[in-house]
Design a protein around this motif. Structure first.
Motif, PDB file in Angstrom:
ATOM      1  N   PRO A 100       6.659  -2.930  -6.721  1.00 49.15           N
ATOM      2  CA  PRO A 100       5.372  -2.783  -7.560  1.00 49.15           C
ATOM      3  C   PRO A 100       5.116  -0.871  -8.320  1.00 49.15           C
ATOM      4  O   PRO A 100       4.815  -0.336  -9.485  1.00 49.15           O
ATOM      5  CB  PRO A 100       3.738  -3.139  -6.716  1.00 49.15           C
ATOM      6  CG  PRO A 100       4.326  -3.959  -5.759  1.00 49.15           C
ATOM      7  CD  PRO A 100       5.545  -3.015  -5.489  1.00 49.15           C
ATOM      8  N   PRO A 133      -0.763  -8.872  -3.884  1.00 51.47           N
ATOM      9  CA  PRO A 133      -1.065  -7.925  -2.891  1.00 51.47           C
ATOM     10  C   PRO A 133      -0.581  -6.524  -3.416  1.00 51.47           C
ATOM     11  O   PRO A 133      -1.378  -6.036  -3.568  1.00 51.47           O
ATOM     12  CB  PRO A 133      -1.092  -8.464  -1.519  1.00 51.47           C
ATOM     13  CG  PRO A 133      -1.396 -10.069  -1.395  1.00 51.47           C
ATOM     14  CD  PRO A 133      -0.223 -10.534  -3.011  1.00 51.47           C
ATOM     15  N   GLY A 134       0.549  -6.897  -3.194  1.00 49.49           N
ATOM     16  CA  GLY A 134       1.533  -4.911  -3.195  1.00 49.49           C
ATOM     17  C   GLY A 134       0.820  -4.358  -5.435  1.00 49.49           C
ATOM     18  O   GLY A 134       1.052  -3.177  -5.297  1.00 49.49           O
ATOM     19  N   ARG A 135       1.140  -5.711  -6.246  1.00 47.88           N
ATOM     20  CA  ARG A 135       1.139  -5.626  -7.407  1.00 47.88           C
ATOM     21  C   ARG A 135       0.164  -4.651  -7.544  1.00 47.88           C
ATOM     22  O   ARG A 135      -0.530  -3.931  -8.817  1.00 47.88           O
ATOM     23  CB  ARG A 135       1.265  -6.324  -8.208  1.00 47.88           C
ATOM     24  CG  ARG A 135       2.768  -7.091  -8.014  1.00 47.88           C
ATOM     25  CD  ARG A 135       3.576  -7.978  -8.690  1.00 47.88           C
ATOM     26  NE  ARG A 135       4.628  -8.535  -7.902  1.00 47.88           N
ATOM     27  CZ  ARG A 135       5.137  -9.391  -8.441  1.00 47.88           C
ATOM     28  NH1 ARG A 135       5.077 -10.485  -9.531  1.00 47.88           N
ATOM     29  NH2 ARG A 135       6.917  -9.806  -8.156  1.00 47.88           N
ATOM     30  N   VAL A 136      -1.004  -5.814  -7.224  1.00 47.65           N
ATOM     31  CA  VAL A 136      -2.295  -5.171  -7.623  1.00 47.65           C
ATOM     32  C   VAL A 136      -2.814  -3.585  -6.808  1.00 47.65           C
ATOM     33  O   VAL A 136      -3.861  -3.189  -7.759  1.00 47.65           O
ATOM     34  CB  VAL A 136      -3.817  -6.049  -7.343  1.00 47.65           C
ATOM     35  CG1 VAL A 136      -3.476  -6.432  -6.050  1.00 47.65           C
ATOM     36  CG2 VAL A 136      -4.931  -6.558  -8.317  1.00 47.65           C
ATOM     37  N   GLU A 137      -2.253  -3.768  -5.675  1.00 49.27           N
ATOM     38  CA  GLU A 137      -2.716  -1.923  -5.221  1.00 49.27           C
ATOM     39  C   GLU A 137      -2.495  -1.051  -6.339  1.00 49.27           C
ATOM     40  O   GLU A 137      -2.635   0.106  -6.750  1.00 49.27           O
ATOM     41  CB  GLU A 137      -2.326  -2.144  -4.233  1.00 49.27           C
ATOM     42  CG  GLU A 137      -2.675  -3.155  -3.097  1.00 49.27           C
ATOM     43  CD  GLU A 137      -4.423  -2.601  -3.081  1.00 49.27           C
ATOM     44  OE1 GLU A 137      -4.967  -1.156  -3.272  1.00 49.27           O
ATOM     45  OE2 GLU A 137      -5.331  -3.813  -2.871  1.00 49.27           O
ATOM     46  N   ARG A 140      -4.463  -1.013  -9.452  1.00 47.23           N
ATOM     47  CA  ARG A 140      -5.536   0.013  -8.703  1.00 47.23           C
ATOM     48  C   ARG A 140      -4.829   2.235  -9.521  1.00 47.23           C
ATOM     49  O   ARG A 140      -5.954   2.226  -9.524  1.00 47.23           O
ATOM     50  CB  ARG A 140      -5.676  -0.223  -7.151  1.00 47.23           C
ATOM     51  CG  ARG A 140      -6.911   0.441  -6.897  1.00 47.23           C
ATOM     52  CD  ARG A 140      -6.926   0.227  -5.083  1.00 47.23           C
ATOM     53  NE  ARG A 140      -6.473  -0.392  -4.411  1.00 47.23           N
ATOM     54  CZ  ARG A 140      -8.043  -1.384  -4.203  1.00 47.23           C
ATOM     55  NH1 ARG A 140      -9.560  -1.431  -4.470  1.00 47.23           N
ATOM     56  NH2 ARG A 140      -8.069  -3.028  -3.557  1.00 47.23           N
TER      57      ARG A 140
ATOM     58  N   GLU B 109       6.385  -2.965   0.358  1.00 38.52           N
ATOM     59  CA  GLU B 109       4.995  -2.670  -0.767  1.00 38.52           C
ATOM     60  C   GLU B 109       3.644  -3.085  -0.273  1.00 38.52           C
ATOM     61  O   GLU B 109       3.009  -3.688  -0.668  1.00 38.52           O
ATOM     62  CB  GLU B 109       5.272  -1.827  -2.403  1.00 38.52           C
ATOM     63  CG  GLU B 109       5.910  -0.805  -2.515  1.00 38.52           C
ATOM     64  CD  GLU B 109       6.318  -0.084  -4.046  1.00 38.52           C
ATOM     65  OE1 GLU B 109       5.750  -0.555  -5.013  1.00 38.52           O
ATOM     66  OE2 GLU B 109       7.160   0.333  -3.987  1.00 38.52           O
ATOM     67  N   GLU B 110       4.392  -4.403  -1.086  1.00 34.63           N
ATOM     68  CA  GLU B 110       4.244  -6.203  -0.720  1.00 34.63           C
ATOM     69  C   GLU B 110       2.810  -6.296   0.467  1.00 34.63           C
ATOM     70  O   GLU B 110       2.017  -6.292   0.862  1.00 34.63           O
ATOM     71  CB  GLU B 110       4.342  -7.364  -0.901  1.00 34.63           C
ATOM     72  CG  GLU B 110       4.268  -8.167  -0.552  1.00 34.63           C
ATOM     73  CD  GLU B 110       3.569  -8.592  -2.114  1.00 34.63           C
ATOM     74  OE1 GLU B 110       3.672  -7.739  -3.079  1.00 34.63           O
ATOM     75  OE2 GLU B 110       2.493  -9.427  -2.395  1.00 34.63           O
ATOM     76  N   GLY B 113       0.461  -3.982   0.885  1.00 36.58           N
ATOM     77  CA  GLY B 113      -1.079  -4.787  -0.342  1.00 36.58           C
ATOM     78  C   GLY B 113      -1.677  -5.873   0.874  1.00 36.58           C
ATOM     79  O   GLY B 113      -2.914  -6.226   0.653  1.00 36.58           O
ATOM     80  N   MET B 114      -0.517  -6.893   1.312  1.00 36.90           N
ATOM     81  CA  MET B 114      -1.133  -7.435   2.804  1.00 36.90           C
ATOM     82  C   MET B 114      -1.593  -7.540   3.871  1.00 36.90           C
ATOM     83  O   MET B 114      -2.543  -8.024   4.032  1.00 36.90           O
ATOM     84  CB  MET B 114       0.222  -8.370   3.038  1.00 36.90           C
ATOM     85  CG  MET B 114       0.788  -8.974   1.739  1.00 36.90           C
ATOM     86  SD  MET B 114       2.382 -10.299   2.296  1.00 36.90           S
ATOM     87  CE  MET B 114       1.813 -12.297   0.835  1.00 36.90           C
ATOM     88  N   HIS B 117      -5.147  -6.423   1.503  1.00 34.26           N
ATOM     89  CA  HIS B 117      -6.116  -7.930   1.598  1.00 34.26           C
ATOM     90  C   HIS B 117      -6.089  -9.203   2.003  1.00 34.26           C
ATOM     91  O   HIS B 117      -6.514  -9.953   2.881  1.00 34.26           O
ATOM     92  CB  HIS B 117      -6.064  -8.765   0.159  1.00 34.26           C
ATOM     93  CG  HIS B 117      -5.865  -7.431  -0.992  1.00 34.26           C
ATOM     94  ND1 HIS B 117      -6.957  -7.297  -1.212  1.00 34.26           N
ATOM     95  CD2 HIS B 117      -5.439  -6.817  -1.272  1.00 34.26           C
ATOM     96  CE1 HIS B 117      -7.316  -6.736  -2.269  1.00 34.26           C
ATOM     97  NE2 HIS B 117      -5.550  -5.803  -1.977  1.00 34.26           N
TER      98      HIS B 117
END
Lengths: 188, 188, 188, 188
Positions: A100, A133-137, A140, B109-110, B113-114, B117
């Motif tokens: 990401p 999850p990682g991409r939406v961060e 952000r 990175e994932e 994010g995880m 979330h």
């Protein structure tokens, strides 16, 4: 699609949205591949703006046979598809998955250039791609960075179109093809 | 494969594992490409969980005609195939070899994010790809990073499935197709 | 190629090298694509080692019908082709040009893993690819880094093969295919 | 194209430029794909230099049937096409969009190597690709970096060709094919 099919397709989409209480002001052609009559139909059905054509980095007026649209130009470089689309068979996208932070670098560097040159930054998102999850961060982080710039404003497409329409110096274009010079192409 | 062929294939696989003293509780479809009856067969043959469907980032219950499976969703972004697969002819993968640190960036990175979330991180590994000296060190770095986070737990698929089954609020889904709205698609 | 053609091709290559005063001890199959009889021919023609097979990261002995070769395993990840090959039509390689520092990262990370696990680092170079100013400087940086490690030795393929032959514990392999288990595949 | 077609195409291009007051001294074949007679035609029509052939990293003299051209060698690694071209269908380019800083890394690393080895850095630009806000800023950064090096000079192609012609030690080449050695290929 011939004109009748494209018209029916557009009406079906408007009906589906209407049943959800939505009346869209803007349009983007699927895969950014409009037909020759797409923009005429958009104006006829009351759309205010389109965001399909990549020939500028600022808004302009697009003349059609049924009236004038505001064009808010998108671009491949501001799209999550080529950053995150992955399918191995049939192959789609680059054939690998990028971190990401890489999409964030692509978008932030373009934002920096657009701040310097006074452009409109139009980001295209596909929820099934960016919605990890990682991409939406990363998204952000981009929004937080943009907000921290001070002079960058975040507005809806409809608001960007309204401001463009209020600008008396907005460029005006049509989609008429350029004629070849007969001195150079005598047989055309 | 028709049903008889898919059933024979599954039985042959179970027999080969049984001769090694292994009774699997979980399943993943090759290339993440199940048939319409794969999940029914898995439930019939006593599997507890599957890890094939990419429509979520947390476990859920998957109803089949032969009982309920736990689904532990994988994803392209947590897979070593698109990071390391390389064949030039016939071409497979991105057509180049990335540094191991790049896969570590994608996965870390994932994971970040995880953590934010509250998701289940399911990593898919192919031993002939990840089993290179530089790559296995990147995997080690990922595991050490995850262990150092404090709240990240490393569990087997079977244990993740047991915890999911113990959760009374786990979402429940089936694979029935969505019917088109007859007001919008009158001829369907 | 049938056997006669492959034999003639090998002899033509040896003749061309002989006229330059070169008698090769090692061989690598073009595109790493040997035939079933390539290794028998290599042993028959007196080659000491081969560097074509990617099934290990340390040397081993390869039994052929004409004697034993030392195999010095190469790998896609230690090759400049997938790092630098670019042709747009017909397409070859990843379709873009990477910075030399990226190849350096791929090779250095593998070198680091190989130091930890005690492996043989075999780099494959194509002069028309690596022989560009920026790339050869990345190669120089890799060599300087390796020399600075202290325990990394740079040797020729022939020297690596001699050391492997002097090791009494070197694994020994042949290319005989594995027979399917008749209890699982009764019809094979 | 046969010779008449290639000649007509070249004349049409020269006419179009002449009507804009431009008389070109240099030429580059579209997609770097010349025909066997392209260079003869260029010399016949009075071109001073060409920039199509990738077999060197310094200027050289290219003999043709109609006189001598200066060749200023370009290269895939100094081209914005493989850095920024993106089309999904029909697919062109790597299938993803890279950050501008990545092109800057590719070009700057080659510039560094070329400074060390005393080469000519020839950058190929397509205005519709490099002409995006973030990308043109990367190009600006490259130019500023080169100017800051001190000994790097920025000159036009015509000026580079004039300096090459003034060098009495400039290598001289023709495009005659190499004959196969009859001792190795007796039937050729």
């Amino acid at each position: 699609m011939d004109e009748a099919a494209e018209r029916a397709d557009l009406e079906r989409g408007l009906l589906a949205l209407e049943r959800q209480g939505v009346r869209p002001e803007g349009y983007r052609a699927p895969s950014w591949e409009p037909s020759r009559r797409t923009f005429d139909l958009l104006a006829e059905y009351g759309f205010v703006y389109d965001s399909t054509l990549m020939d500028d980095d600022r808004p302009y007026l697009l003349e059609t046979r049924a009236g004038t649209l505001v064009e808010l130009p998108p671009h491949w470089s501001l799209d999550d598809w080529n950053q995150f689309m992955y399918l191995s068979e049939p192959r789609s996208g680059p054939g690998t998955v990028y971190p990401p932070s890489r999409a964030l670098a692509v978008w932030r560097e373009e934002l920096e250039g657009m701040r310097r040159h006074g452009c409109l930054f139009v980001l295209t998102m596909h929820p099934f791609l960016i919605g990890r999850p990682g991409r939406v961060e990363a998204l952000r982080a981009l929004v937080e960075y943009a907000l921290g710039c001070g002079e960058v404003e975040l507005v809806t497409g409809a608001e960007a179109a309204r401001r463009a329409l209020a600008d008396p110096d907005l460029p005006r274009r049509s989609l008429r093809p350029v004629e070849p010079d007969p001195a150079i192409y005598p047989d055309s």
